[in-house]
Design a protein around this motif. Structure first.
Motif, PDB file in Angstrom:
ATOM      1  N   ALA A  17       0.823  -1.211   0.000  1.00 61.22           N
ATOM      2  CA  ALA A  17       0.000   0.000   0.000  1.00 61.22           C
ATOM      3  C   ALA A  17       0.859   1.264   0.000  1.00 61.22           C
ATOM      4  O   ALA A  17       0.572   2.221  -0.724  1.00 61.22           O
ATOM      5  N   SER A  18       1.928   1.284   0.796  1.00 55.27           N
ATOM      6  CA  SER A  18       2.786   2.480   0.861  1.00 55.27           C
ATOM      7  C   SER A  18       3.420   2.785  -0.499  1.00 55.27           C
ATOM      8  O   SER A  18       3.522   3.953  -0.891  1.00 55.27           O
ATOM      9  N   GLU A  19       3.827   1.761  -1.235  1.00 53.95           N
ATOM     10  CA  GLU A  19       4.391   1.961  -2.583  1.00 53.95           C
ATOM     11  C   GLU A  19       3.338   2.533  -3.521  1.00 53.95           C
ATOM     12  O   GLU A  19       3.629   3.390  -4.353  1.00 53.95           O
ATOM     13  N   THR A  20       2.118   2.056  -3.370  1.00 56.30           N
ATOM     14  CA  THR A  20       1.031   2.521  -4.224  1.00 56.30           C
ATOM     15  C   THR A  20       0.709   3.983  -3.946  1.00 56.30           C
ATOM     16  O   THR A  20       0.511   4.768  -4.877  1.00 56.30           O
ATOM     17  N   TRP A  21       0.654   4.371  -2.661  1.00 50.93           N
ATOM     18  CA  TRP A  21       0.411   5.784  -2.334  1.00 50.93           C
ATOM     19  C   TRP A  21       1.485   6.665  -2.955  1.00 50.93           C
ATOM     20  O   TRP A  21       1.191   7.732  -3.494  1.00 50.93           O
ATOM     21  N   ASN A  22       2.749   6.255  -2.887  1.00 48.33           N
ATOM     22  CA  ASN A  22       3.851   7.019  -3.486  1.00 48.33           C
ATOM     23  C   ASN A  22       3.684   7.125  -4.996  1.00 48.33           C
ATOM     24  O   ASN A  22       3.908   8.184  -5.590  1.00 48.33           O
ATOM     25  N   TYR A  23       3.306   6.025  -5.629  1.00 45.62           N
ATOM     26  CA  TYR A  23       3.094   5.986  -7.077  1.00 45.62           C
ATOM     27  C   TYR A  23       1.955   6.935  -7.468  1.00 45.62           C
ATOM     28  O   TYR A  23       2.079   7.696  -8.431  1.00 45.62           O
ATOM     29  N   LEU A  24       0.867   6.901  -6.727  1.00 41.49           N
ATOM     30  CA  LEU A  24      -0.263   7.786  -7.008  1.00 41.49           C
ATOM     31  C   LEU A  24       0.131   9.251  -6.830  1.00 41.49           C
ATOM     32  O   LEU A  24      -0.250  10.106  -7.630  1.00 41.49           O
ATOM     33  N   GLN A  25       0.889   9.547  -5.789  1.00 41.28           N
ATOM     34  CA  GLN A  25       1.350  10.918  -5.547  1.00 41.28           C
ATOM     35  C   GLN A  25       2.232  11.399  -6.694  1.00 41.28           C
ATOM     36  O   GLN A  25       2.057  12.510  -7.197  1.00 41.28           O
ATOM     37  N   LYS A  26       3.158  10.563  -7.108  1.00 40.04           N
ATOM     38  CA  LYS A  26       4.081  10.909  -8.196  1.00 40.04           C
ATOM     39  C   LYS A  26       3.324  11.242  -9.479  1.00 40.04           C
ATOM     40  O   LYS A  26       3.725  12.127 -10.234  1.00 40.04           O
ATOM     41  N   ASN A  27       2.226  10.552  -9.723  1.00 39.89           N
ATOM     42  CA  ASN A  27       1.458  10.746 -10.951  1.00 39.89           C
ATOM     43  C   ASN A  27       0.253  11.675 -10.772  1.00 39.89           C
ATOM     44  O   ASN A  27      -0.653  11.701 -11.598  1.00 39.89           O
ATOM     45  N   LYS A  28       0.256  12.412  -9.669  1.00 43.79           N
ATOM     46  CA  LYS A  28      -0.782  13.410  -9.378  1.00 43.79           C
ATOM     47  C   LYS A  28      -2.187  12.807  -9.353  1.00 43.79           C
ATOM     48  O   LYS A  28      -3.150  13.434  -9.787  1.00 43.79           O
ATOM     49  N   LEU A  29      -2.279  11.595  -8.830  1.00 45.68           N
ATOM     50  CA  LEU A  29      -3.569  10.912  -8.715  1.00 45.68           C
ATOM     51  C   LEU A  29      -3.982  10.694  -7.270  1.00 45.68           C
ATOM     52  O   LEU A  29      -5.076  10.203  -7.001  1.00 45.68           O
ATOM     53  N   ARG A  30      -3.124  11.050  -6.340  1.00 48.45           N
ATOM     54  CA  ARG A  30      -3.364  10.760  -4.926  1.00 48.45           C
ATOM     55  C   ARG A  30      -4.706  11.257  -4.418  1.00 48.45           C
ATOM     56  O   ARG A  30      -5.403  10.561  -3.689  1.00 48.45           O
ATOM     57  N   ASP A  31      -5.109  12.435  -4.830  1.00 49.67           N
ATOM     58  CA  ASP A  31      -6.348  13.032  -4.336  1.00 49.67           C
ATOM     59  C   ASP A  31      -7.600  12.331  -4.846  1.00 49.67           C
ATOM     60  O   ASP A  31      -8.696  12.622  -4.379  1.00 49.67           O
ATOM     61  N   HIS A  32      -7.450  11.424  -5.785  1.00 45.82           N
ATOM     62  CA  HIS A  32      -8.591  10.700  -6.343  1.00 45.82           C
ATOM     63  C   HIS A  32      -8.854   9.370  -5.629  1.00 45.82           C
ATOM     64  O   HIS A  32      -9.754   8.633  -6.019  1.00 45.82           O
ATOM     65  N   PHE A  33      -8.072   9.063  -4.597  1.00 46.00           N
ATOM     66  CA  PHE A  33      -8.191   7.786  -3.897  1.00 46.00           C
ATOM     67  C   PHE A  33      -8.361   8.004  -2.401  1.00 46.00           C
ATOM     68  O   PHE A  33      -7.746   8.883  -1.821  1.00 46.00           O
ATOM     69  N   GLN A  34      -9.194   7.177  -1.781  1.00 40.70           N
ATOM     70  CA  GLN A  34      -9.390   7.217  -0.337  1.00 40.70           C
ATOM     71  C   GLN A  34      -8.728   6.047   0.361  1.00 40.70           C
ATOM     72  O   GLN A  34      -8.439   6.115   1.549  1.00 40.70           O
ATOM     73  N   ASP A  35      -8.525   4.954  -0.337  1.00 39.75           N
ATOM     74  CA  ASP A  35      -8.061   3.728   0.305  1.00 39.75           C
ATOM     75  C   ASP A  35      -7.278   2.893  -0.706  1.00 39.75           C
ATOM     76  O   ASP A  35      -7.526   2.987  -1.908  1.00 39.75           O
ATOM     77  N   VAL A  36      -6.358   2.098  -0.203  1.00 40.45           N
ATOM     78  CA  VAL A  36      -5.601   1.163  -1.027  1.00 40.45           C
ATOM     79  C   VAL A  36      -5.461  -0.132  -0.244  1.00 40.45           C
ATOM     80  O   VAL A  36      -5.111  -0.117   0.936  1.00 40.45           O
ATOM     81  N   LEU A  37      -5.748  -1.231  -0.896  1.00 41.31           N
ATOM     82  CA  LEU A  37      -5.481  -2.547  -0.319  1.00 41.31           C
ATOM     83  C   LEU A  37      -4.256  -3.098  -1.027  1.00 41.31           C
ATOM     84  O   LEU A  37      -4.247  -3.217  -2.253  1.00 41.31           O
ATOM     85  N   GLY A  38      -3.226  -3.394  -0.259  1.00 42.93           N
ATOM     86  CA  GLY A  38      -1.978  -3.885  -0.832  1.00 42.93           C
ATOM     87  C   GLY A  38      -1.709  -5.325  -0.458  1.00 42.93           C
ATOM     88  O   GLY A  38      -2.555  -6.009   0.128  1.00 42.93           O
TER      89      GLY A  38
END
Length: 103
Positions: free
Chosen positions: A5-26
């Motif tokens: 999940a932590s890798e996914t949050w970083n990936y989303l942030q890098k691609n300016k998508l973080r604000d479009h997600f509330q949760d991640v299951l890793g």
């Protein structure tokens, strides 16, 4: 996701998508069968009151799209160099900006 999940949050942030997600299951999330099982998607839809008819599963692999289909969602194949196959889906996208226009 097949990532932590932590890798996914970083990936989303890098691609300016973080604000479009509330949760991640890793990979560390317990109690979910691997894709194409819809377990994790069904859990998230119930948790957030999401209608599968108003949802899209985006993925680059057949197991991603299969889990979306199995959960009753529309699917978007993220076509990339790693997995360029022509998978069965509702839409095809090749960039994150295309995905944002869909949202």
């Amino acid at each position: 996701t097949h990532r932590r999940a932590s890798e996914t949050w970083n990936y989303l942030q890098k691609n300016k998508l973080r604000d479009h997600f509330q949760d991640v299951l890793g990979t560390e999330s317990k109690g979910f069968t691997v894709k194409p099982s819809p377990d994790s998607l069904l859990y998230l839809m119930e948790k957030y009151g999401i209608d599968p008819n108003e949802s899209v599963m985006v993925g680059d692999r057949d197991c991603d799209l299969g889990s979306g289909k199995n959960a009753g969602m529309k699917t978007a194949h993220f076509v990339c160099a790693t997995f360029p196959e022509n998978l069965e889906c509702d839409w095809r996208i090749t960039s994150f900006s295309e995905m944002l226009t869909m949202l």
